[in-house]
Design a protein around this motif. Structure first.
Motif: not given
Lengths: 132, 165, 122, 85, 293, 543, 94
Positions: C12-25, C27-28, C39-42, G21-24
């Protein structure tokens, strides 16, 4: 140092809230379109709600919502609880205010739609000209 | 009749999951709420009674979720993430036709939502008469219907037919 | 039993970390991609990788969080229901928006290799 | 340390809310203004969450993000979309 | 233009002055770390019967301040400050009545519009709405959200939530049904305007009755008050059992159920009124304008 | 053992609102117009009886009465605190609503949607009584919103008339801005005083130690006085009074009134002008005099607060004078009869504000007596004008020429009301204007009395123009079949006209027995108001 | 170190990532340019906030903070559907 940053953030947040309230008032006073006035009204009301909640916030840690996690609390649990919770009164008042704001916003929107049916426009300047 | 029971059971499960406790109060209120929900909505949710009793479909659903969530999603995520991070990687997007062969609504929806949920492909529109999905694809590898079917929706459709058709 | 719970916890912890990283990706990607349709794919990465995975992760983690008492089941159930819900709603929302944007022609499909939907006259 | 993190998060969120509010008020396309005000509501939802008021999150998420925008979008559909200068 | 500038300047100045007053004078330049005694009082006494802790040394019998709830906000909303909530729902009620009065039509007119449009749009479970995917998923979400909103409302005295929160979460159901399917779907599952008005007033009447019933029960002894939940030494009537079925009950549960009914139905009325096509109203208003001048 | 009458006082607003809830349900079952009318009249009659009981009780048995909802003592729960001031205003509200409900039966007999009309009317009465009776600042906000939302709905009741929709829209936006500002004031009040109970705030502004919090225990920070509290109180007072001045239509926040009041159906205009603006006046009086002790500033614990309160009083006098003058000038220029009467409302609210701003006993007596006199006379004026409109079918003064002789009762009551408002003896308006006059002279501000004389003479000109036209001018329209309307309309008119005369002739007695005690309760007896609440709290804590 | 402390320290580390990410997302929502873009950004933002709420509930060890997540998600979905409906149909009720 920590104290200074904390104080700065606290005052800064108050200013942001007051500025948003000012924005809402500006929108209501200046924008001619009725729906825009209503949007400004919702922004004003919502910011007032955040303002009220912010009054009840306290800067301690850990901080928790005022919900007990046991049905038969002992003395220790209660003392612990008392040192961690936020003030429950502002949320209760804000829920009331949210319902009231929503009800009035809906009524005003209905009035605006009806005004459009009669006048054919939502511009308050034109409406007051056409009233005759 | 079975549809009411199944939908009611489903509602009860969600209720208990969301309450997170099993006291007498939860069970009683949950029964009442799920009864009301199934009476109101069951007739629009399920058309054929016979399908809902088939246990094998449930197993296929679980197998599908495991397969999908672990392998397919991960691969697709990596692919699109590379495109986002690496500015030189090309994107050549386009909207292509993908035929589908499922019969019921639920199967079609499962296929198309799986396609959308996989990064890199998004269902933009669907034609119910011609049985075609229009898919926006971030990296168009082929435009012929057979090949797009092969690339995009073959796996999903295999499962969807077993689960819902 | 405890071992199983611990394994679930770490997954679960690993999934949460993956989640954070995919979130950042995600958003980028939202910021970098040139066009609504791309952007739909992002956004899909943000919704599935960034929301559904961490929610499942929380559901796997929660049985080990004993200090929450019986309310850990509440945490688990609510996060599972929310995960299920987002997994259903996110693609549908994207699809509805894309279809509406294409039909009303508010967004141009650009860059494009091919647009069969336009060719078919919809 | 931790109260500072918390407060800075709140101030970021409220600042973004103010930006959304400004855009909502200054935008001439009413549909866009409504969507911006939904964004402002989403920001306030995070603020309410960080201020430890889960009940408000429940009520305000529904009213601010959903009901207001829905009612306004219907109103725009029934009336006119562009604000005249 | 000068008027606009005047408004801008005055609002800016007011904001700055207010900001200074409030941030420096009223609420202090540093965030509070202590809690206001009133809030602490509510939070501590809602759930315990027997224990006094040191912050409130003078209270002799804490059981007198028991609200039979573990959630302070619901306890305040429906017990400590219940009157506010009664009238708050009535504000919503009067807003709905005002809207109905504004968009009023007779039964004959309603019948006409239904007959004319229903035949064109909906036949045998096929609704025009959005795409097939949206329609199917929306049906499932509709069903999920009804259950979830009921769970939120029914656990209002234990976890965050309550009647209004549940009702407003429920409101997404009619809204999604109207947007993704069509308003005839609501008709088909029995969510009609008059039915909803019936449910709405029923919910409110239940709330009002629950408020008044302790006084009626206490006629003669006069030892019970309006909106009373649990017994106190000076108000001894007990109508609502504090515990049962494994959880805390009190009167809050019944208020929450009634409020869920009322708020959900109220939102449904509003969305039904908004979904009726515009030409229909234009016709009615033209007719009325001729009659009344 | 509580006196059962306390329960009746506490029940008044909840039971009224419950009656409003039931009407849509019953009208779905009994689809009859007559039923809604009878129901509306009987509901308002019940409320009138209850308010009469409250009035009788607070004047003859005990004052103030504190009713605890849910049996929670004052700072914990909401209380109703009825003293002689709000008991008196409650009676006026009850009586006027009953008469208006009767009048509406005939006046709206050709309109559809009568059940919604009566639901909103009863709801408005519940809201108004709640505003008057409550002893809690947040409950005041909620009840203010109940009255406002019903008022918006009722102003827009003629939904196919352009001007009424426009007026309702304007009124609603302005009103909700005002209430939001009041909500911000409440946030500041809670932030600095840490309470919402009126008695406790009144106690905290005059004492260095908060005995309420001492009783329930708690942090020392909130028990003892700090200078921060005074600044918060000042800011909250300023914001709250601004919000109430919108509700009360004091210059410069009066601009919504001349549109909103004429646009409603005439009986609703009577209520809006006669009673709803008085709700704002009541809130101003309560905040200034009970919560912040403006009549005896020496008891205030902080000198900064004292300056703010005194500045507010001056501001009230100046704004009141301005609204009286401006409204008087604009009155003469109107050609719409209802619009003219609406401007007259702004003028009279100006007088009341001036009386409130004086902060002397005589000034307060004048203000309160004028509040009641204006409520009765203005309601009568609007109802009589409504009777003309109902029969003749026009609101233009010129087109009303000559109907007066055909409708003697209506014209007689119209003349009584007009003369009373202008301030001619022996009617009631004369007495309160004379009192205001004397109050100014007593304070040594004799030049200000000129404002009363000047604006009254403007009003006299305007009314005489109408009366001359209605009574003596040759008719411009065909006047066949015009006669006094049915007794359902004329009986309320006659009752109100009798009240006008009675309040004028019996004024020495009424002033002595009714008005002066209420002024004492409002402004000169803060300890009584507080100690009644404290007594309940001590009992509840078992001490 | 108990499991809970591990969880909290990991969440403490990844919290800034979420915030960035939110800010972005918010920047995309502010920049637009078209309405579907804004709606999509707000949509993604809301779904991620829903997840973030539940993760933070572990961090604050307070399970009562979670029920808002599903409500926020469902209303964000409703916003999508509404904007889509606005573009597709003449009347909302159809």
């Amino acid at each position: 140092m920590d104290e200074v940053i904390l104080r700065f953030l606290w005052i800064y947040t108050w200013f942001v809230l007051i500025a948003t309230i000012g924005l809402g008032l500006y929108g209501i006073a200046v924008k001619p379109n009725m729906l825009k006035k209503i949007i400004s009204l919702t922004i004003l009301g919502d910011t007032a709600n955040v303002f009220m909640i912010y009054v009840g916030y306290r800067a301690v840690y850990p901080i928790k919502p005022p919900v007990l996690w046991t049905m038969n609390p002992s003395k220790e649990v209660l003392e612990n609880f008392a040192s961690q919770i936020t003030d429950p009164v502002p949320p209760a008042l804000v829920i009331t205010a949210i319902v009231i704001n929503m009800a009035i916003t809906i009524l005003i929107t209905f009035l605006a739609i009806q005004a459009y049916r009669l006048y054919g426009t939502l511009d308050s300047r034109k409406i007051s000209k056409l009233r005759g | 009749m079975f549809r009411y029971l199944t939908i009611g059971l489903f509602a009860f499960t969600i209720y208990i999951l969301f309450s997170g406790s099993i006291t007498l109060y939860d069970i009683l209120t949950g029964l009442i709420v799920s009864a009301i929900a199934s009476v109101i909505l069951a007739k629009t949710l399920v058309k054929e009674d016979s399908k809902v009793i088939d246990i094998r479909r449930l197993f296929w659903l679980i197998a599908y979720i495991l397969h999908y969530m672990t392998i397919i999603e991960l691969r697709a995520h990596l692919d699109v993430a590379k495109r986002i991070i690496n500015p030189r990687m090309p994107i050549n997007p386009g909207i292509v036709r993908v035929p589908y062969k499922t019969k019921t609504d639920y199967a079609t929806v499962l296929v198309s939502n799986s396609i959308t949920n996989t990064p890199g492909t998004v269902v933009v529109d669907l034609d119910e008469d011609k049985k075609i999905l229009y898919v926006h694809w971030i990296n168009v590898k082929a435009i012929e219907p057979d090949k797009t079917y092969e690339y995009i929706s073959k796996t999903f459709e295999k499962y969807a037919k077993k689960i819902f058709d | 039993m405890e071992v199983i719970l611990a394994i679930a916890f770490y997954i679960g912890l690993a999934l949460v970390v993956i989640g954070a990283i995919s979130d950042l990706i995600g958003a980028l990607g939202m910021l970098r991609f040139p066009n609504f349709y791309v952007r739909l794919h992002a956004a899909t990465i943000g919704a599935i990788g960034g929301a559904v995975y961490p929610l499942i992760g929380v559901a796997l983690m929660s049985p080990s969080l004993t200090s929450l008492g019986t309310y850990r089941w509440y945490l688990m159930g609510a996060s599972l229901v929310t995960a299920l819900f987002i997994a259903m709603a996110a693609p549908t929302g994207s699809h509805a928006l894309a279809r509406a944007a294409h039909r009303a022609k508010v967004v141009e499909v650009y860059p494009k290799v091919v647009d069969h939907l336009e060719e078919d006259g919809k | 340390m931790i109260p500072i993190l918390h407060l800075s998060l709140i101030s970021i969120v409220l600042t973004l809310g103010m930006v959304f509010a400004y855009l909502a008020i200054s935008e001439r396309d009413l549909l866009k203004a409504i969507v911006y005000s939904a964004g402002q509501a989403a920001m306030y939802v995070i603020a309410f969450y960080l201020l430890m008021a889960p009940d408000i999150v429940l009520a305000y998420a529904a009213v601010g993000v959903g009901v207001y925008s829905a009612v306004m979008i219907i109103a725009v559909k029934k009336t006119e979309r562009y604000e005249k200068p | 233009m000068s008027k606009k500038n005047l408004v801008i300047t005055s609002i800016t100045l007011t904001s700055i002055v207010l900001g200074l007053i409030i941030s420096l004078g009223v609420l202090g330049p540093i965030p509070l770390t202590s809690i206001r005694p009133l809030g602490l009082f509510y939070a501590l006494f809602m759930a315990n019967r027997n224990i006094t802790i040191e912050v409130f040394p003078l209270i002799v019998n804490p059981g007198n301040f028991w609200a039979a709830s573990t959630e302070a906000i619901t306890a305040i909303l429906w017990d400590y400050r219940g009157l506010d909530t009664l009238f708050e729902t009535s504000v919503f009620f009067f807003a709905i009545i005002g809207s109905i009065a504004l968009f009023r039509f007779t039964e004959k007119e309603e019948h006409e519009i239904r007959k004319k449009t229903h035949e064109n749009h909906a036949s045998e479970g096929k609704y025009l709405g959005l795409s097939l995917i949206t329609k199917t998923i929306t049906k499932i979400i509709l069903f999920t959200i009804i259950v979830v909103s009921a769970a939120i409302a029914l656990h209002g005295q234990l976890t965050p939530g309550g009647g209004f929160q549940g009702g407003s979460a429920f409101a997404v159901a009619p809204l999604l049904a109207i947007a993704a399917l069509s308003r005839f779907y609501l008709d088909d599952i029995g969510f009609k305007k008059n039915t909803m008005l019936l449910l709405r007033t029923m919910g409110l009447l239940i709330i009002a009755l629950l408020a008044i019933i302790p006084v009626v029960a206490g006629i003669g002894s006069w030892q019970a008050y309006i909106m009373q939940n649990q017994p106190k030494e000076w108000a001894i009537i007990q109508l609502f059992p504090p515990k049962g079925l494994g959880v805390l009950l009190g009167s809050l549960v019944y208020y929450n159920i009634a409020e869920l009914l009322a708020v959900g139905a109220g939102f449904t009325i509003i969305f039904i009124l908004l979904s009726i096509p515009e030409e229909f109203y234009k016709k009615i208003i033209e007719k009325e304008g001729v009659e009344h001048g | 053992m509580v006196d059962p009458v306390h329960h009746l006082i506490g029940l008044t607003p909840p039971i009224t609102v419950a009656l409003a809830f039931a009407l849509p349900l019953l009208s779905l079952i009994v689809k009859s117009r007559r039923f809604a009318e009878v129901y509306g009249v009987s509901a308002t009659a019940i409320a009138a009886i209850l308010t009469a009981i409250a009035f009788y009780y607070v004047y003859l048995v005990k004052s103030p009465v504190v009713y605890t909802f849910g049996a929670w003592p004052p700072p914990v729960g909401i209380v109703y605190e009825v003293d002689k001031f709000n008991g008196l205003l409650g009676l006026v509200v009850g009586v006027v609503f009953l008469l208006v409900a009767v009048y509406s039966i005939e006046y709206l007999k050709h309109r559809s949607g009568i059940e919604w009309y009566y639901t909103l009317l009863i709801g408005m009465e519940a809201g108004m009584l709640g505003v008057l009776y409550t002893g809690d600042v947040f409950n005041l906000f909620v009840m203010l919103e109940v009255t406002s939302v019903t008022a918006y709905g009722l102003v827009a009741f003629y939904r196919s008339r352009k001007e009424s929709i426009e007026a309702a829209l304007k009124y609603a936006i302005v009103g909700s801005v005002a209430t939001t500002i009041y909500f911000i004031a409440l946030a500041i009040i809670y932030g600095s005083y840490a309470t919402l109970n009126m008695a406790q705030i009144a106690f905290k502004t005059m004492s260095k130690v908060d005995y309420f919090f001492y009783l329930i225990g708690g942090d020392r920070l909130w028990i003892t006085y700090t200078p921060m509290i005074a600044v918060g109180g000042a800011a909250a007072l300023a914001l709250a009074l601004w919000a109430f001045s919108v509700k009360a239509a004091i210059f410069p926040n009066h601009f919504w009134l001349p549109d909103a009041h004429p646009a409603a159906p005439s009986p609703i205009s009577a209520i809006l002008s006669g009673l709803l603006v008085k709700v704002g006046v009541y809130a101003i009086a309560r905040f200034l005099y009970t919560l912040f002790h403006a009549a005896q500033p020496e008891v205030l614990v902080d000198s900064a607060l004292k300056y703010v309160v005194e500045a507010t009083l001056y501001a009230l006098i100046v704004l009141g004078a301005l609204s009286a003058l401006i409204a008087g000038i604009l009155m003469v220029a109107q050609s719409d009869i209802k619009r003219l009467i609406a401007y007259s409302t702004i003028m009279h609210i100006g007088y009341i504000a001036m009386g409130l701003g004086l902060a002397t006993k005589l000034g307060l007596e004048a203000a309160i007596y004028h509040t009641i006199n204006h409520a009765v006379a203005k309601a009568l004026l609007f109802l009589a004008a409504g009777a003309f409109i109902h029969v003749v079918g026009t609101r233009n003064i010129d087109e009303l020429s000559g109907v007066g002789r055909l409708m003697p009762i209506t014209t007689l009551t119209f003349i009584i009301a007009a003369f009373s408002l202008v301030g001619l003896p022996p009617f009631n308006g004369f007495v309160s204007k004379y009192l205001l006059y004397m109050a100014f002279i007593e304070k040594g501000w004799a030049p200000l009395t000129a404002i009363i004389v000047i604006s009254s003479s403007f009003a006299l000109i305007a009314y005489v123009k109408i009366i001359y036209g209605v009574w003596l001018k040759a008719p411009v329209k065909e006047l066949k079949g015009i006669k006094d309307p049915s007794p359902i309309i004329t009986i309320p008119l006659l009752i109100l006209a009798f009240a006008c005369v009675f309040l004028g002739i019996a004024s020495p007695y009424i002033l002595d027995k009714v008005i002066t005690p209420s002024v004492v309760d409002l402004a000169y007896n803060p300890l009584n108001y507080v100690s009644e609440a404290l007594k309940i709290l001590t009992q509840a804590l078992g001490g | 170190m108990t499991l809970e402390e591990i969880a909290r320290s990991v969440i403490m580390i990844i919290m800034p990532i979420f915030i960035v990410a939110f800010v972005l997302y918010a920047i995309r929502a502010i920049r637009g340019p078209t309405i579907p873009d804004i709606v999509l950004a707000i949509d993604a933002l809301s779904f991620d906030v829903a997840a973030f709420m539940i993760i933070l509930a572990i961090y604050f060890s307070s399970p009562f903070l979670i029920p808002g997540a599903i409500v926020l998600a469902v209303w964000a979905y409703a916003l999508d559907i509404f904007v889509a409906k606005y573009y597709e149909k003449k009347e909302i009720g159809e």
